[in-house]
Design a protein around this motif. Structure first.
Motif, PDB file in Angstrom:
ATOM      1  N   ASP A 226       0.448   6.758  11.575  1.00 19.22           N
ATOM      2  CA  ASP A 226       0.007   6.686  12.964  1.00 19.22           C
ATOM      3  C   ASP A 226       0.533   5.394  13.577  1.00 19.22           C
ATOM      4  OD1 ASP A 226      -1.280   6.975  15.350  1.00 19.22           O
ATOM      5  OD2 ASP A 226      -3.283   6.485  14.599  1.00 19.22           O
ATOM      6  N   SER A 227       1.592   5.493  14.363  1.00 15.54           N
ATOM      7  CA  SER A 227       2.230   4.320  14.948  1.00 15.54           C
ATOM      8  C   SER A 227       2.355   4.487  16.453  1.00 15.54           C
ATOM      9  CB  SER A 227       3.617   4.110  14.346  1.00 15.54           C
ATOM     10  OG  SER A 227       4.318   3.111  15.057  1.00 15.54           O
ATOM     11  N   LYS A 228       2.205   3.388  17.177  1.00 15.77           N
ATOM     12  CA  LYS A 228       2.288   3.420  18.635  1.00 15.77           C
ATOM     13  C   LYS A 228       3.515   2.667  19.159  1.00 15.77           C
ATOM     14  CE  LYS A 228      -1.689   5.559  19.246  1.00 15.77           C
ATOM     15  NZ  LYS A 228      -2.090   5.701  17.835  1.00 15.77           N
TER      16      LYS A 228
ATOM     17  N   ALA B 182       2.547   3.989  -1.432  1.00 13.45           N
ATOM     18  CA  ALA B 182       1.851   5.042  -2.175  1.00 13.45           C
ATOM     19  C   ALA B 182       0.922   5.856  -1.288  1.00 13.45           C
ATOM     20  CB  ALA B 182       1.060   4.422  -3.328  1.00 13.45           C
ATOM     21  N   ARG B 183       0.879   5.567   0.016  1.00 14.74           N
ATOM     22  CA  ARG B 183      -0.039   6.236   0.927  1.00 14.74           C
ATOM     23  C   ARG B 183       0.707   7.099   1.945  1.00 14.74           C
ATOM     24  NH1 ARG B 183      -5.087   4.104   0.857  1.00 14.74           N
ATOM     25  NH2 ARG B 183      -5.462   4.727   3.011  1.00 14.74           N
ATOM     26  N   GLY B 184       1.850   7.630   1.559  1.00 10.04           N
ATOM     27  CA  GLY B 184       2.623   8.459   2.471  1.00 10.04           C
ATOM     28  C   GLY B 184       4.097   8.135   2.461  1.00 10.04           C
ATOM     29  N   GLY B 185       4.546   7.405   1.432  1.00 10.84           N
ATOM     30  CA  GLY B 185       5.963   7.120   1.292  1.00 10.84           C
ATOM     31  C   GLY B 185       6.436   6.003   2.198  1.00 10.84           C
ATOM     32  N   ALA B 186       7.757   5.850   2.254  1.00  5.74           N
ATOM     33  CA  ALA B 186       8.346   4.776   3.053  1.00  5.74           C
ATOM     34  C   ALA B 186       7.998   4.924   4.529  1.00  5.74           C
ATOM     35  CB  ALA B 186       9.867   4.773   2.873  1.00  5.74           C
TER      36      ALA B 186
ATOM     37  N   PRO C 104      -2.108   2.055   8.635  1.00  5.64           N
ATOM     38  CA  PRO C 104      -2.640   3.140   9.450  1.00  5.64           C
ATOM     39  C   PRO C 104      -2.873   4.409   8.645  1.00  5.64           C
ATOM     40  CG  PRO C 104      -0.279   2.986   9.760  1.00  5.64           C
ATOM     41  CD  PRO C 104      -0.669   1.819   8.869  1.00  5.64           C
ATOM     42  N   ALA C 105      -3.505   5.367   9.281  1.00  4.81           N
ATOM     43  CA  ALA C 105      -3.651   6.689   8.683  1.00  4.81           C
ATOM     44  C   ALA C 105      -2.268   7.288   8.458  1.00  4.81           C
ATOM     45  CB  ALA C 105      -4.474   7.591   9.588  1.00  4.81           C
ATOM     46  N   CYS C 106      -2.032   7.821   7.259  1.00  8.18           N
ATOM     47  CA  CYS C 106      -0.719   8.360   6.897  1.00  8.18           C
ATOM     48  C   CYS C 106      -0.890   9.706   6.192  1.00  8.18           C
ATOM     49  CB  CYS C 106       0.040   7.403   5.984  1.00  8.18           C
ATOM     50  SG  CYS C 106       0.511   5.827   6.739  1.00  8.18           S
ATOM     51  N   LYS C 107       0.202  10.460   6.175  1.00  7.36           N
ATOM     52  CA  LYS C 107       0.222  11.747   5.499  1.00  7.36           C
ATOM     53  C   LYS C 107       1.458  11.811   4.614  1.00  7.36           C
ATOM     54  CE  LYS C 107       0.329  16.753   6.379  1.00  7.36           C
ATOM     55  NZ  LYS C 107       0.349  17.803   7.433  1.00  7.36           N
ATOM     56  N   ASP C 108       1.265  12.141   3.346  1.00 10.31           N
ATOM     57  CA  ASP C 108       2.391  12.257   2.434  1.00 10.31           C
ATOM     58  C   ASP C 108       3.234  13.460   2.841  1.00 10.31           C
ATOM     59  OD1 ASP C 108       4.012  13.053   0.117  1.00 10.31           O
ATOM     60  OD2 ASP C 108       2.893  11.495  -0.938  1.00 10.31           O
ATOM     61  N   PRO C 109       4.501  13.250   3.227  1.00  6.68           N
ATOM     62  CA  PRO C 109       5.322  14.362   3.705  1.00  6.68           C
ATOM     63  C   PRO C 109       5.655  15.385   2.628  1.00  6.68           C
ATOM     64  CG  PRO C 109       6.659  12.389   3.464  1.00  6.68           C
ATOM     65  CD  PRO C 109       5.244  11.979   3.221  1.00  6.68           C
ATOM     66  N   ASP C 110       5.534  15.010   1.361  1.00  4.19           N
ATOM     67  CA  ASP C 110       5.864  15.933   0.271  1.00  4.19           C
ATOM     68  C   ASP C 110       4.666  16.763  -0.169  1.00  4.19           C
ATOM     69  OD1 ASP C 110       8.527  15.010   0.156  1.00  4.19           O
ATOM     70  OD2 ASP C 110       7.912  13.318  -1.093  1.00  4.19           O
ATOM     71  N   THR C 111       3.503  16.133  -0.273  1.00  8.10           N
ATOM     72  CA  THR C 111       2.316  16.827  -0.785  1.00  8.10           C
ATOM     73  C   THR C 111       1.344  17.252   0.302  1.00  8.10           C
ATOM     74  OG1 THR C 111       1.030  14.787  -1.073  1.00  8.10           O
ATOM     75  CG2 THR C 111       2.494  15.444  -2.875  1.00  8.10           C
ATOM     76  N   GLY C 112       1.477  16.657   1.494  1.00  8.76           N
ATOM     77  CA  GLY C 112       0.529  16.939   2.558  1.00  8.76           C
ATOM     78  C   GLY C 112      -0.773  16.160   2.447  1.00  8.76           C
ATOM     79  N   GLU C 113      -0.914  15.332   1.408  1.00  7.14           N
ATOM     80  CA  GLU C 113      -2.142  14.562   1.225  1.00  7.14           C
ATOM     81  C   GLU C 113      -2.307  13.560   2.366  1.00  7.14           C
ATOM     82  OE1 GLU C 113      -4.371  11.708  -2.114  1.00  7.14           O
ATOM     83  OE2 GLU C 113      -2.340  12.478  -2.468  1.00  7.14           O
TER      84      GLU C 113
ATOM     85  N   PHE D  59      -4.195  10.168   4.053  1.00  7.89           N
ATOM     86  CA  PHE D  59      -4.805   8.889   3.704  1.00  7.89           C
ATOM     87  C   PHE D  59      -5.373   8.268   4.967  1.00  7.89           C
ATOM     88  CE2 PHE D  59      -1.385   9.734   0.732  1.00  7.89           C
ATOM     89  CZ  PHE D  59      -1.942   9.424  -0.507  1.00  7.89           C
ATOM     90  N   GLY D  60      -6.619   7.848   4.911  1.00  2.30           N
ATOM     91  CA  GLY D  60      -7.231   7.204   6.055  1.00  2.30           C
ATOM     92  C   GLY D  60      -6.726   5.791   6.246  1.00  2.30           C
ATOM     93  N   ALA D  61      -6.923   5.271   7.439  1.00  2.94           N
ATOM     94  CA  ALA D  61      -6.532   3.888   7.713  1.00  2.94           C
ATOM     95  C   ALA D  61      -7.317   2.947   6.813  1.00  2.94           C
ATOM     96  CB  ALA D  61      -6.788   3.565   9.184  1.00  2.94           C
ATOM     97  N   THR D  62      -6.680   1.845   6.433  1.00  5.03           N
ATOM     98  CA  THR D  62      -7.328   0.885   5.553  1.00  5.03           C
ATOM     99  C   THR D  62      -6.771  -0.504   5.828  1.00  5.03           C
ATOM    100  OG1 THR D  62      -7.893   0.406   3.237  1.00  5.03           O
ATOM    101  CG2 THR D  62      -5.641   1.122   3.680  1.00  5.03           C
ATOM    102  N   ASN D  63      -7.421  -1.507   5.280  1.00  2.00           N
ATOM    103  CA  ASN D  63      -6.955  -2.882   5.362  1.00  2.00           C
ATOM    104  C   ASN D  63      -6.717  -3.353   3.938  1.00  2.00           C
ATOM    105  OD1 ASN D  63      -7.913  -6.076   5.533  1.00  2.00           O
ATOM    106  ND2 ASN D  63      -6.674  -5.403   7.264  1.00  2.00           N
ATOM    107  N   ALA D  64      -5.464  -3.548   3.563  1.00  2.00           N
ATOM    108  CA  ALA D  64      -5.126  -3.840   2.167  1.00  2.00           C
ATOM    109  C   ALA D  64      -3.782  -4.547   2.121  1.00  2.00           C
ATOM    110  CB  ALA D  64      -5.082  -2.547   1.353  1.00  2.00           C
ATOM    111  N   ILE D  65      -3.351  -4.960   0.920  1.00  2.00           N
ATOM    112  CA  ILE D  65      -2.062  -5.638   0.810  1.00  2.00           C
ATOM    113  C   ILE D  65      -0.941  -4.634   1.065  1.00  2.00           C
ATOM    114  CG2 ILE D  65      -2.870  -7.502  -0.635  1.00  2.00           C
ATOM    115  CD1 ILE D  65      -1.800  -6.070  -3.051  1.00  2.00           C
ATOM    116  N   ILE D  66       0.124  -5.137   1.658  1.00  2.00           N
ATOM    117  CA  ILE D  66       1.131  -4.265   2.263  1.00  2.00           C
ATOM    118  C   ILE D  66       1.941  -3.489   1.237  1.00  2.00           C
ATOM    119  CG2 ILE D  66       2.970  -5.999   2.364  1.00  2.00           C
ATOM    120  CD1 ILE D  66       3.547  -4.922   5.242  1.00  2.00           C
TER     121      ILE D  66
END
Length: 568
Positions: free
Chosen positions: A100-102, A199-203, A176-185, A187-194
């Motif tokens: 999710d990018s603006k 691992a939360r939706g690929g590059a 941000p919230a991301c979706k793995d393009p291969d598996t469809g999984e 991931f909700g938005a989070t605050n974590a190390i970059i």
């Protein structure tokens, strides 16, 4: 010149924390072959045991330089159609953005030119036998990869200068919230190390994370894994590096590990395992940021070496390099052919080395975890320079996009009478009292929490100015680095510009967006107080933060200082 060997690291509990700033990631992985829980700092240091352990790995640090090398050489090796198609078949592709990018593209300058931004990622994936052999850890072959090396290359609109910005892998940011393009999984938005964003939706998720952090639209991403990196580095024929003192990056009492690098003071040409040792060394420099500096020195030296050689005219060398590189690269889907990679490489190749500036984002220690970092406030100046295409050096004026002067900040449109979405001033706005405006609070930043009540305060100011239909959004505070006015369709473009004008918001912050159903004023982290948008001071060319550790690409005289315990 003495060459050490690359060896497996020892394991002892504890964490590294050198007096000069050395630090682990806190995520259980470390560049020089031990997990965070496997290392212990010098006496008197403070540490924190990680909950995860990962076995040693090799070759990680070479990936980032090999990625750029690959960009420079790909495409020129094709001797015929079949070979060209063969190379195309080697290239793996992925979705450009999966988060999710603006961020929005920078508008062309007066000459019709636009900047180019490329995100380079080094992945620690062990998804192949070759990567396992190079990186170790076969028991963790199926673990999600981490992006431990991340660099943004900014190529100026006029292609006369370039900037590189690195972010340390353990910097805590909003993902941000991301979706793995291969598996469809999802991931909700989070605050974590970059580094965990990969691992939360690929590059594509890492790209969206960078865009939200910086406000910079990123055109492409490229990732490279372990395989093929060493052979590509060898093909250059060696890269010159320099140390001010004799260095031996070896295990010390209480501090296991080390890259094995052993050099006498002065300049040396390194390749193969010794080049790997240089790029992996952390203890002997004293910290992760200083390791980034050593890597930037190597990178600059490699580019100077390539430019001085005939590598671009030696078909045999190029074919070997192209074969190796295309098997190691994964690129965003719009870079799906060798021809496109070649065109990209030629644009990068045109930049003179003295107009190339390499930097690391200024950071501060994370108060929540001493093993992690946060972007420093001064990083905002770097992001502004990238967004506005202001050169990191002072050799080219304000920048090919012209910079943003005071007049533009007050609402003048520098883009030929168009806003960022292409609307024109002929779109007459409605009366102020008839314009509906939703105001959102997005004042939360990577380093600061949200300012309570900002949406209501700004909405109240709009009402006082005659926009009686202005209301505040009562949902949770968002995060946006820069204030923006969004509108859903061309019919509302004039109204959106009128709202921006009334609040002193620059015209290039008015954006068409399918994410809104009406005019939406998003109050960003750059407007934390006051009833009118604060006048933004645009950095001048070369006005980098002092703590960005900038290196010029033509500077061949820099040497690394060696941390005293690792001198011999």
């Amino acid at each position: 010149m003495t060459q050490g060997s690359v060896h497996e690291e020892g394991t002892r509990r504890g964490t590294v924390r050198h007096a000069r700033g050395g630090r682990n990631t806190g995520d259980g992985r470390d560049d020089d072959g031990t997990g965070t829980a496997d290392r212990q700092g010098p006496p008197g240091g403070r540490g924190k045991r990680s909950e995860r352990r990962r076995p040693g790995r090799k070759h990680r640090a070479l990936r980032w330089s090999a990625t750029t090398l690959a960009v420079l050489i790909l495409g020129t090796a094709g001797a015929g159609y079949l070979y060209y198609e063969h190379l195309n078949g080697n290239i793996e592709k992925g979705e450009r953005s999966s988060g999710d990018s603006k961020a929005h593209r920078t508008e062309p300058n007066a000459a019709g030119q636009t900047p180019l931004n490329i995100l380079l990622l080094g992945s620690d994936s062990r998804a192949s036998d070759a990567n396992v052999a190079l990186g170790g850890g076969k028991d963790h072959r199926d673990n999600p990869p981490l992006a431990d090396v991340q660099m943004l290359i900014h190529l100026a609109a006029d292609r006369k200068s370039a900037a590189v910005v690195s972010i340390p892998r353990d910097t805590r940011v909003d993902i941000p919230a991301c979706k793995d393009p291969d598996t469809g999984e999802k991931f909700g938005a989070t605050n974590a190390i970059i580094n965990g964003s990969l691992a939360r939706g690929g590059a594509g998720c890492t790209l969206a994370t960078w865009e939200n952090l910086t406000g910079v639209y990123i055109d492409h991403w490229m990732t490279i894994d372990f395989a093929g990196v060493v052979s590509m580095a060898d093909a250059v024929g060696g890269v010159e590096v320099c140390v001010n003192q004799n260095v031996s990056d070896r295990p010390l009492p209480g501090v296991p590990g080390g890259s094995g690098l052993k050099l006498t003071a002065g300049s040396h040409k390194v390749q193969g395992e010794q080049a790997l040792q240089w790029l992996r060394t952390r203890h002997a420099w004293g910290s992760d940021p200083l390791r980034a500096r050593a890597q930037h020195m190597y990178m600059n030296s490699m580019i100077r070496t390539l430019k001085s050689q005939n590598v671009f005219t030696d078909a045999g060398r190029l074919m070997n390099l192209a074969e190796s590189a295309t098997k190691s690269l994964t690129v965003s889907e719009e870079l799906d052919t060798v021809k496109k990679l070649y065109d990209l490489g030629m644009q990068l190749k045109t930049v003179p080395t003295d107009r190339l500036t390499m930097t690391t984002i200024p950071t501060v220690q994370d108060p929540q975890d001493e093993n992690h970092l946060l972007p420093a406030d001064s990083a905002d100046k770097m992001w502004a320079m990238l967004r506005d295409d202001v050169p990191f050096d002072d050799k080219g004026g304000k920048g090919s996009a012209g910079g943003k002067g005071d007049k533009d900040q007050q609402g003048s449109d520098r883009n030929g009478g168009k806003d960022a979405a292409g609307g024109t001033p002929s779109d007459e706005p409605a009366a102020d009292a008839e314009i509906g405006v939703l105001v959102q609070n997005a004042t939360r930043s990577a380093t600061l929490g949200p300012v309570s009540g900002r949406a209501g305060a700004v909405a109240g100011t709009l009402v006082d100015k005659g926009f009686t239909r202005a209301t505040k959004d009562t949902s949770a505070a968002l995060s946006e680095e820069r204030t923006v006015v969004r509108y859903p369709d061309d019919a509302l473009a004039g109204d959106a510009r009128r709202v921006a004008e009334a609040m002193g918001i620059p015209a290039n912050a008015v954006r068409k967006s399918t994410d809104v159903s009406g005019i939406t004023l998003v109050v960003g982290a750059d407007w934390r107080s006051g009833t009118s948008y604060p006048k933004q001071k645009t950095p001048e060319a070369g006005d980098l933060p002092k703590d960005s550790d900038a290196l010029n690409g033509s500077d061949a005289g820099t040497c690394m200082d060696v941390y005293k315990p690792y001198r011999w």
